[in-house]
Design an enzyme around this catalytic site. Structure first.
Site, PDB file in Angstrom:
ATOM      1  CG  ASP A 148     -50.362   5.407 -26.000  1.00 41.44           C
ATOM      2  OD1 ASP A 148     -50.957   5.755 -25.239  1.00 41.44           O
ATOM      3  OD2 ASP A 148     -50.445   4.964 -27.149  1.00 41.44           O
ATOM      4  CG  HIS A 181     -48.190  -4.357 -21.407  1.00 37.60           C
ATOM      5  ND1 HIS A 181     -48.608  -4.669 -22.859  1.00 37.60           N
ATOM      6  CD2 HIS A 181     -48.698  -5.456 -20.534  1.00 37.60           C
ATOM      7  CE1 HIS A 181     -48.994  -5.966 -22.683  1.00 37.60           C
ATOM      8  NE2 HIS A 181     -49.019  -6.264 -21.641  1.00 37.60           N
ATOM      9  CB  CYS A 228     -27.844   5.137  -8.024  1.00 42.25           C
ATOM     10  SG  CYS A 228     -28.317   4.134  -9.036  1.00 42.25           S
ATOM     11  CB  SER A 276     -53.213  -8.337 -32.614  1.00 43.03           C
ATOM     12  OG  SER A 276     -52.311  -8.313 -31.574  1.00 43.03           O
TER      13      SER A 276
HETATM   14  N1  APR Z   1     -58.792   1.013 -34.906  1.00 44.28           N
HETATM   15  C1  APR Z   1     -59.156  -0.372 -34.493  1.00 44.28           C
HETATM   16  N2  APR Z   1     -58.004  -1.146 -34.395  1.00 44.28           N
HETATM   17  C2  APR Z   1     -56.966  -0.924 -35.137  1.00 44.28           C
HETATM   18  C3  APR Z   1     -56.855   0.244 -35.667  1.00 44.28           C
HETATM   19  C4  APR Z   1     -57.816   1.228 -35.684  1.00 44.28           C
HETATM   20  N3  APR Z   1     -57.740   2.499 -36.061  1.00 44.28           N
HETATM   21  N4  APR Z   1     -55.500   0.267 -36.238  1.00 44.28           N
HETATM   22  C5  APR Z   1     -55.172  -0.751 -35.984  1.00 44.28           C
HETATM   23  N5  APR Z   1     -55.958  -1.625 -35.422  1.00 44.28           N
HETATM   24  C6  APR Z   1     -55.902  -3.129 -34.779  1.00 44.28           C
HETATM   25  C7  APR Z   1     -54.945  -4.007 -35.816  1.00 44.28           C
HETATM   26  O1  APR Z   1     -55.868  -4.688 -36.741  1.00 44.28           O
HETATM   27  C8  APR Z   1     -54.564  -4.885 -34.673  1.00 44.28           C
HETATM   28  O2  APR Z   1     -55.262  -5.959 -34.443  1.00 44.28           O
HETATM   29  O3  APR Z   1     -54.921  -2.988 -33.755  1.00 44.28           O
HETATM   30  C9  APR Z   1     -54.378  -4.242 -33.326  1.00 44.28           C
HETATM   31  C10 APR Z   1     -52.915  -3.885 -32.953  1.00 44.28           C
HETATM   32  O4  APR Z   1     -52.301  -5.163 -32.662  1.00 44.28           O
HETATM   33  P1  APR Z   1     -50.840  -5.194 -32.190  1.00 44.28           P
HETATM   34  O5  APR Z   1     -49.811  -4.221 -33.051  1.00 44.28           O
HETATM   35  O6  APR Z   1     -50.547  -6.585 -31.979  1.00 44.28           O
HETATM   36  O7  APR Z   1     -50.917  -4.590 -30.684  1.00 44.28           O
HETATM   37  P2  APR Z   1     -51.486  -5.049 -29.294  1.00 44.28           P
HETATM   38  O8  APR Z   1     -52.513  -5.924 -29.405  1.00 44.28           O
HETATM   39  O9  APR Z   1     -51.741  -3.654 -28.558  1.00 44.28           O
HETATM   40  O10 APR Z   1     -49.921  -5.716 -28.898  1.00 44.28           O
HETATM   41  C11 APR Z   1     -50.011  -6.364 -27.432  1.00 44.28           C
HETATM   42  O11 APR Z   1     -47.726  -6.976 -27.739  1.00 44.28           O
HETATM   43  O12 APR Z   1     -45.815  -6.031 -28.576  1.00 44.28           O
HETATM   44  C12 APR Z   1     -46.523  -6.121 -27.232  1.00 44.28           C
HETATM   45  O13 APR Z   1     -46.426  -5.171 -25.381  1.00 44.28           O
HETATM   46  C13 APR Z   1     -46.825  -4.744 -26.725  1.00 44.28           C
HETATM   47  O14 APR Z   1     -48.814  -4.053 -25.520  1.00 44.28           O
HETATM   48  C14 APR Z   1     -48.298  -4.653 -26.886  1.00 44.28           C
HETATM   49  C15 APR Z   1     -48.866  -6.202 -26.974  1.00 44.28           C
END
Ligand code: APR
Length: 286
Positions: free
Chosen positions: A114, A144, A197, A234
């Site tokens: 983002d 990414h 292109c 995650s």
């Molecule tokens: N503060 C802290 N953690 C948070 C908050 C917050 N306000 N809100 C959500 N979370 C946590 C959730 O509990 C979760 O563990 O953020 C995490 C988001 O996890 P994902 O949605 O799996 O995102 P991410 O880990 O960035 O995914 C990795 O997967 O889909 C692909 O390329 C994409 O870069 C991404 C990669």
């Protein structure tokens, strides 16, 4: 031993750490209104967001995949920086970081596309000193890619554009987010195209099955890190998901900042559960 949630203990570790990294994910931008990929918010229309983030999905349904990324571009364009972005950006500046972690280095490795961390850093640098702008290692690595990069499928030309909408045919489709939405079908020649292109362009992000960016430099930085902050991810997507474990394996410390429990966090030295826009701000406050 279960992870500690004691901020003072964490600050003592910070004080003696020399090479600090943060590995960030979608949770870092959740408070800015950007949906995460997994858990609540992981569905777009009726699609699992991850099923659209592949070269195969783009090749078979470019119109649908572009609508998904157009929706995410519009969300990112509207998003405001949150306190976690600001805190990590300030911590990137030696003049600030050295007050709590003397003589340390710091790199933010983010999986987010983002651009918000880069924006926060740009803002922090506006009022920074020369010493803050000199870099011996990158302050931020967007492994990414960036959602505002648009990449040609033929000649690989990449252009950074925040244009909203990116092309007339996508305008308004960002509002079609309900489960039962009939997906509009946009013709190939109305989708974004290369400014050089004219061929079909794609979002310039790294998809599943593709190689993340900056891996050589990231590996070097992870190899020497003695403290890894894991922020809002995650920890399920490799290689990013493996960095904390690598740091722990060579004797470094790991601190996890997540709203909920996440993969591998019981192995961490510190676990700060809660919104990272609060926990990171407290942990890194000067
Ligand atoms: N503060 C802290 N953690 C948070 C908050 C917050 N306000 N809100 C959500 N979370 C946590 C959730 O509990 C979760 O563990 O953020 C995490 C988001 O996890 P994902 O949605 O799996 O995102 P991410 O880990 O960035 O995914 C990795 O997967 O889909 C692909 O390329 C994409 O870069 C991404 C990669």
């Amino acid at each position: 031993m279960p992870p500690s949630n004691n901020v003072d203990e964490f600050r003592n570790v910070l004080k003696t750490s020399k090479h600090i990294i943060a590995v960030a994910g979608a949770g870092l931008s959740a408070a800015s209104g950007i949906p995460t990929f997994r858990g609540a918010g992981g569905l777009w229309r009726r699609y699992d967001a991850m099923s659209l983030a592949t070269p195969r999905a783009f090749n078979s349904r470019p119109s649908l995949v572009w609508q998904f990324y157009h929706y995410r571009r519009e969300s990112a364009n509207k998003a405001h920086l949150n306190q976690a972005h600001h805190s990590l950006a300030s911590f990137s500046l030696p003049s600030i970081r050295h007050q709590i972690a003397p003589d340390s280095t710091f790199t933010l490795i983010t999986q987010n596309v983002d651009g918000l961390s880069a924006l926060a850093l740009e803002k922090a640098l506006e009022s920074a000193s020369d010493a803050d702008t000199n870099v011996d290692q990158p302050k931020i690595l967007e492994m990414h890619g960036r959602i505002f990069d648009v990449k040609c499928t033929e000649c690989d030309h990449v252009e950074f554009t925040r244009a909203s909408p990116i092309c007339p045919a996508l305008e308004g489709t960002e509002n079609l987010i309900e489960n039962n939405t009939m997906d509009p079908e946009i013709a190939l020649d109305e989708l974004p195209c290369c400014s050089k292109c004219g061929a079909l362009a794609r979002p310039g992000v790294v998809w599943f099955e593709e190689m993340p960016k900056y891996l050589d430099v990231i590996n070097q930085i992870v190899d020497r890190a003695d403290l890894c902050l894991v922020v809002g991810t995650s920890s399920t997507v490799y290689p990013a998901a493996g960095y904390a474990e690598e740091v722990a394996e060579h004797g470094g410390k790991v601190a996890v900042f997540n709203l909920d429990r996440s993969s591998g966090d019981d192995e961490a030295d510190f676990l700060f559960l809660g919104p990272c826009e609060e926990t990171i701000a407290t942990a890194l406050s000067v």
